[in-house]
Design an enzyme around this catalytic site. Structure first.
Site, short mmCIF file in Angstrom:
data_model
loop_
_atom_site.label_atom_id
_atom_site.label_comp_id
_atom_site.label_asym_id
_atom_site.label_seq_id
_atom_site.Cartn_x
_atom_site.Cartn_y
_atom_site.Cartn_z
CG LEU A 258 -1.93 -1.15 1.29
CD1 LEU A 258 -2.78 -1.06 2.56
CD2 LEU A 258 -2.85 -1.16 0.06
CE LYS B 142 11.82 -4.02 4.83
NZ LYS B 142 10.93 -3.72 5.93
CG ASP C 182 11.20 -1.26 8.59
OD1 ASP C 182 10.31 -0.57 8.06
OD2 ASP C 182 11.73 -2.24 8.03
CB ALA D 195 15.66 -13.48 13.63
N GLY D 196 14.41 -11.56 10.75
CA GLY D 196 14.83 -11.02 9.45
C GLY D 196 14.99 -9.51 9.54
CB ALA E 240 10.57 -6.36 9.58
CG ASN F 58 13.86 -16.57 13.00
OD1 ASN F 58 12.86 -16.09 12.45
ND2 ASN F 58 14.96 -16.87 12.33
NE ARG F 59 11.47 -20.52 8.24
CZ ARG F 59 11.11 -20.17 7.02
NH1 ARG F 59 10.02 -20.67 6.50
NH2 ARG F 59 11.82 -19.30 6.33
CB THR F 60 16.65 -20.07 10.94
OG1 THR F 60 15.94 -20.37 9.73
CG2 THR F 60 18.08 -20.58 10.86
N GLY G 188 -0.31 -3.95 10.62
CA GLY G 188 0.88 -3.15 10.29
C GLY G 188 0.61 -1.83 9.59
P1 NDP Z 1 12.84 -11.16 5.82
O1 NDP Z 1 12.74 -12.03 4.61
O2 NDP Z 1 14.07 -10.37 6.05
O3 NDP Z 1 12.61 -12.06 7.16
C1 NDP Z 1 11.54 -12.94 7.24
C2 NDP Z 1 11.49 -13.56 8.64
O4 NDP Z 1 10.30 -14.33 8.73
C3 NDP Z 1 12.64 -14.49 8.97
O5 NDP Z 1 12.89 -14.41 10.34
C4 NDP Z 1 12.07 -15.87 8.58
O6 NDP Z 1 12.63 -16.92 9.33
C5 NDP Z 1 10.63 -15.70 9.01
N1 NDP Z 1 9.74 -16.56 8.23
C6 NDP Z 1 9.48 -16.48 6.90
N2 NDP Z 1 8.57 -17.41 6.56
C7 NDP Z 1 8.26 -18.10 7.70
C8 NDP Z 1 7.40 -19.19 7.98
N3 NDP Z 1 6.66 -19.75 7.04
N4 NDP Z 1 7.33 -19.63 9.26
C9 NDP Z 1 8.07 -19.07 10.24
N5 NDP Z 1 8.92 -18.03 10.01
C10 NDP Z 1 9.00 -17.55 8.77
O7 NDP Z 1 11.54 -10.24 5.75
P2 NDP Z 1 11.31 -8.81 6.44
O8 NDP Z 1 11.83 -8.88 7.82
O9 NDP Z 1 11.77 -7.74 5.55
O10 NDP Z 1 9.72 -8.69 6.46
C11 NDP Z 1 8.92 -9.49 7.32
C12 NDP Z 1 7.49 -9.00 7.29
O11 NDP Z 1 7.38 -7.74 7.92
C13 NDP Z 1 6.91 -8.84 5.89
O12 NDP Z 1 5.67 -9.45 5.86
C14 NDP Z 1 6.70 -7.36 5.72
O13 NDP Z 1 5.56 -7.11 4.96
C15 NDP Z 1 6.51 -6.92 7.16
N6 NDP Z 1 6.89 -5.51 7.34
C16 NDP Z 1 5.91 -4.57 7.52
C17 NDP Z 1 6.23 -3.25 7.70
C18 NDP Z 1 5.16 -2.25 7.92
O14 NDP Z 1 5.44 -1.07 7.78
N7 NDP Z 1 3.97 -2.64 8.29
C19 NDP Z 1 7.61 -2.79 7.67
C20 NDP Z 1 8.56 -3.85 7.52
C21 NDP Z 1 8.19 -5.16 7.32
P3 NDP Z 1 13.99 -17.66 8.85
O15 NDP Z 1 15.10 -16.86 9.48
O16 NDP Z 1 13.88 -19.02 9.41
O17 NDP Z 1 14.01 -17.62 7.35
#
Ligand code: NDP
Length: 304
Positions: free
Chosen positions: A34, A84, A120, A146-147, A149, A169-171, A272
């Site tokens: 959005l 990111k 963020d 732990a990604g 965001a 975190n998954r990992t 969010g």
């Molecule tokens: P990243 O790809 O950097 O990180 C994703 C994280 O989610 C990792 O910790 C990953 O774990 C985990 N993950 C992904 N899929 C699964 C699953 N199926 N089950 C369990 N854990 C899972 O993404 P971002 O951090 O950049 O973004 C994450 C979310 O935050 C997005 O949906 C984004 O839209 C939202 N966001 C919203 C904002 C807002 O303004 N509202 C601002 C910033 C982000 P693993 O380490 O194991 O891979």
């Protein structure tokens, strides 16, 4: 203007009709974003004759796409999932905050150079204050993810001296690493009884069940809920009415799976959208060095 542009469009950007598009968001997926409606409302409110567009850019396309916007007179872009963290190594330099977080959500182009920022964490803190009328200070937080965001949110919680921070975190190794990086913030004399102030826990129901009873705020910083048919990252039966639930994932009707689970459990909750608003306003201020028209942006998100 198209709904979604791609790398192929950027490759022929100069040859195509003169664009007023000078800003955008790169993501994969990106159709849900959005940001365009919010940032275009801001540009219009400030009478800036530019547009902000969506770009579907895959992980292997990010470097080329960033190089192309630098060559094509863009002001900057926002980066969303999954770019990111990867972007930090692909830009010319980043401010200390983005370096410390290890992730970039806002890129500004200055004299053809790509500069990285991260809005963020601050956007999240403003959203929590607005949604729940509380500061992160003195809150006990369970953070899911732990990604990129999550790293920004965790550092913000640490900087604002939250009472307790638990990262699941998954990992598991990534949660552990993030906790190790933040240890210095939690080394004070505060004692909270039997539960540690800073802790990484596995992504398991048993861990969630125990932690939920020992936190005030649960934050979903994973993309779970972004895809149709996703279940809630934590099921409603594990949530409790005393909790505040913040889902960084958003839906235009605000009812993400996590928000629905929170409502079922009788907890206070927010999607969010407010974080989107505040991180976007801070990005606008980086690009244009002027106050963002927050009311116009809020209105464009239907949040008035
Ligand atoms: P990243 O790809 O950097 O990180 C994703 C994280 O989610 C990792 O910790 C990953 O774990 C985990 N993950 C992904 N899929 C699964 C699953 N199926 N089950 C369990 N854990 C899972 O993404 P971002 O951090 O950049 O973004 C994450 C979310 O935050 C997005 O949906 C984004 O839209 C939202 N966001 C919203 C904002 C807002 O303004 N509202 C601002 C910033 C982000 P693993 O380490 O194991 O891979």
């Amino acid at each position: 203007m198209k709904e979604i542009y791609t790398l192929a469009d950027l490759k022929i950007w100069k040859k195509s009709a003169k664009h007023s598009i000078r800003l955008g968001v790169f993501g994969d997926p990106v159709a849900h974003s959005l940001s365009p409606q919010m940032q275009n409302a801001a540009l219009q409110a400030c009478k800036i004759d530019m547009q902000y567009a969506r770009f579907q850019i895959g992980p292997n396309e990010l470097k080329e796409a960033l190089d192309l916007i630098a060559q094509n007179d863009f002001i900057g872009v926002n980066l969303t999932v999954p770019h990111k963290v990867a972007a930090l190594d692909l830009i010319d330099d980043a401010d200390d905050n983005a370096k410390r977080i290890g992730a970039v959500n806002t890129v500004q182009i200055e004299n053809g150079k790509l500069r990285g920022f991260n809005t963020d964490g601050k956007g999240f803190a403003r959203a929590i204050r607005e949604e729940f009328s509380v500061d992160l200070r003195d809150m006990r937080v369970l953070l899911l993810g732990a990604g990129g965001a999550a790293r920004a949110i965790a550092l913000q919680c640490a900087r604002e001296h939250c009472e307790r921070l638990v990262i699941a975190n998954r990992t598991f190794g990534k949660a552990k690493q993030l906790v190790d990086e933040l240890r210095g913030f939690f080394s004070g004399p505060r004692v909270l009884g039997p539960v540690p102030r800073l802790q990484a826990v596995p992504w398991e129901e048993e861990a969630f069940r125990f932690q939920v009873a020992n936190v005030d705020l649960v934050v979903n910083a994973t993309p779970i809920g972004l895809t149709n048919g996703d279940a809630s990252p934590v099921s409603a039966r594990l949530l409790e009415p005393h909790l505040m639930i913040h889902d960084t994932v958003y839906a235009s009707d605000r009812r993400t799976p996590f928000v629905r689970a929170a409502l079922e459990a009788g907890a206070r909750c927010a999607s969010g959208l407010s974080m989107l608003l505040h991180q976007g306003a801070l990005a606008f201020e980086i690009w244009f060095q002027r106050e963002a028209p927050i009311d116009a942006m809020r209105h464009a998100l239907g949040e008035s």
